[in-house]
Scaffold this motif. Structure first.
Motif: not given
Length: 382
Positions: A275-283
């Motif tokens: 639901p918050i994937k647009d705000s999340v960056q996974i390295f």
């Protein structure tokens, strides 16, 4: 409090704790003493050395015990430089190396060595083309951490080791995050030296080790010492070594099972924060180059320290990166290696799984993060 900071340290395994107490009370002699009490301690010490060498796939003659990974990195690098394969004063290290490696190369820089720092590519992995490009005829040492402690990416140690061998360069690798998490039998013997630590694998704190290829005739950094063939001073901590060995034996038996479980937990976490994937960056790197139990990420617009404190308030222990970086004003070396600016770097958080982590734990943490982000964005819009 539910722990999601296993990459920082782990609780002591109960069986390892029992062995520690038994060794400390029954095999308490100084392992260097010539009487029978010392002999019993030495026999236990050498049995542990043999067992750990077998688990790592290396010659026990090159295995030395230290107080942990930081001391191990320092002593290993100094040992390699005491016996270089060729003349030169150029050292190449990854920008994201542990602070203990950066500390020793800063000292070496003052002693006349030239230091080159290698960044990561966008996947958090060393660019092999850039590595070879930056090697010079004067390069005598390369140090590349096997698994990054903040984002869990796995470096191509086997390929780097071959490059170093072909160019007569010593190669040190920090194995602290890979020891007990990856099968090292086909990798450990390829490097000139590596370090490892007990407290990352449910062993005691204050104990670890270094392997240096027996083919290297190193000189001790601290002259006059007799313990561990002069590698380091100080009475050998046999009880902690015995406990670390038991912890290593236990974790080695479940490597494949743990890997599958952590892959499943990682997938569940990523799905739950959709639901918050647009705000999340996974390295992260590809599955073959990624330790699944470490998730390094940033949430746009929210400082990592604030997020960590909110999670702590709600009963979850996460981190803002390597414990050795906490409290520093500058971004972590990993964030710099990835090319993030100051604002982005400060948004970094790390979540890491351990043997007590359950699917329910992971799903609830992810839901907590989603709720925090939604509440934060709602308040920001007012």
């Amino acid at each position: 409090m539910i722990n999601f900071d296993y990459a920082a340290t782990t609780p002591l395994d109960y069986e390892a704790a029992e062995i520690y107490v038994k060794a400390a009370t029954e095999y308490y002699g100084n392992s260097s003493s010539l009487h029978d009490i010392g002999g019993q301690s030495n026999a236990l010490l050498e049995n542990c050395r043999k067992e750990l060498a077998s688990l790592l796939g290396v010659d026990k003659k090159g295995l030395y015990f230290t107080s942990g990974g930081s001391e191990g990195n320092f002593l290993a690098i100094e040992a390699l430089l005491s016996s270089p394969n060729k003349t030169g004063k150029h050292i190449l290290i990854a920008m994201a190396e542990h602070s203990s490696v950066h500390g020793v190369v800063k000292r070496l820089e003052k002693a006349g060595y030239q230091i080159t720092l290698l960044p990561f590519n966008s996947s958090g992995v060393i660019d092999l083309f850039q590595l070879e490009k930056r090697i010079t005829p004067e390069t005598v040492l390369i140090s590349i951490q096997h698994v990054n402690s903040e984002i869990g990416t796995i470096q191509p140690i086997e390929i780097i080791a071959k490059i170093c061998k072909d160019k007569h360069i010593h190669f040190h690798s920090d194995f602290v995050q890979s020891f007990g998490k990856i099968d090292l039998k086909n990798t450990a013997s390829l490097v000139s030296s590596f370090s490892f630590s007990g407290h990352k694998i449910y062993g005691p704190k204050g104990i670890g080790g270094v392997f240096i290829s027996p083919s290297i005739s190193w000189s001790p950094f601290f002259p006059g010492g007799t313990h561990e063939k002069g590698f380091r001073p100080g009475t050998i901590n046999v009880p902690a070594i015995a406990a670390m060995t038991v912890a290593a034996q236990k974790i080695d038996k479940q490597l494949q099972e743990d890997h599958r479980r952590f892959l499943s937990l990682r997938k569940a976490f990523i799905e739950e924060i959709s639901p918050i994937k647009d705000s999340v960056q996974i390295f992260q790197a590809g599955e073959d180059s990624q330790l699944p139990q470490i998730i390094g990420m940033r949430i746009s617009g929210i400082e990592g320290q604030w997020m960590m404190l909110e999670c702590n308030r709600l009963g979850y222990a996460i981190s803002t990166g390597s414990a050795c970086q906490i409290g520093m004003q500058t971004p972590s070396k990993t964030m710099q290696a990835l090319g993030l600016d100051m604002r982005e770097a400060k948004e970094f958080i790390r979540i890491s799984f351990g043997k007590s982590t359950t699917l329910d734990n992971v799903q609830k943490l992810a839901q907590t993060l989603v709720n925090i982000v939604k509440a934060f964005n709602t308040n920001s819009d007012r």
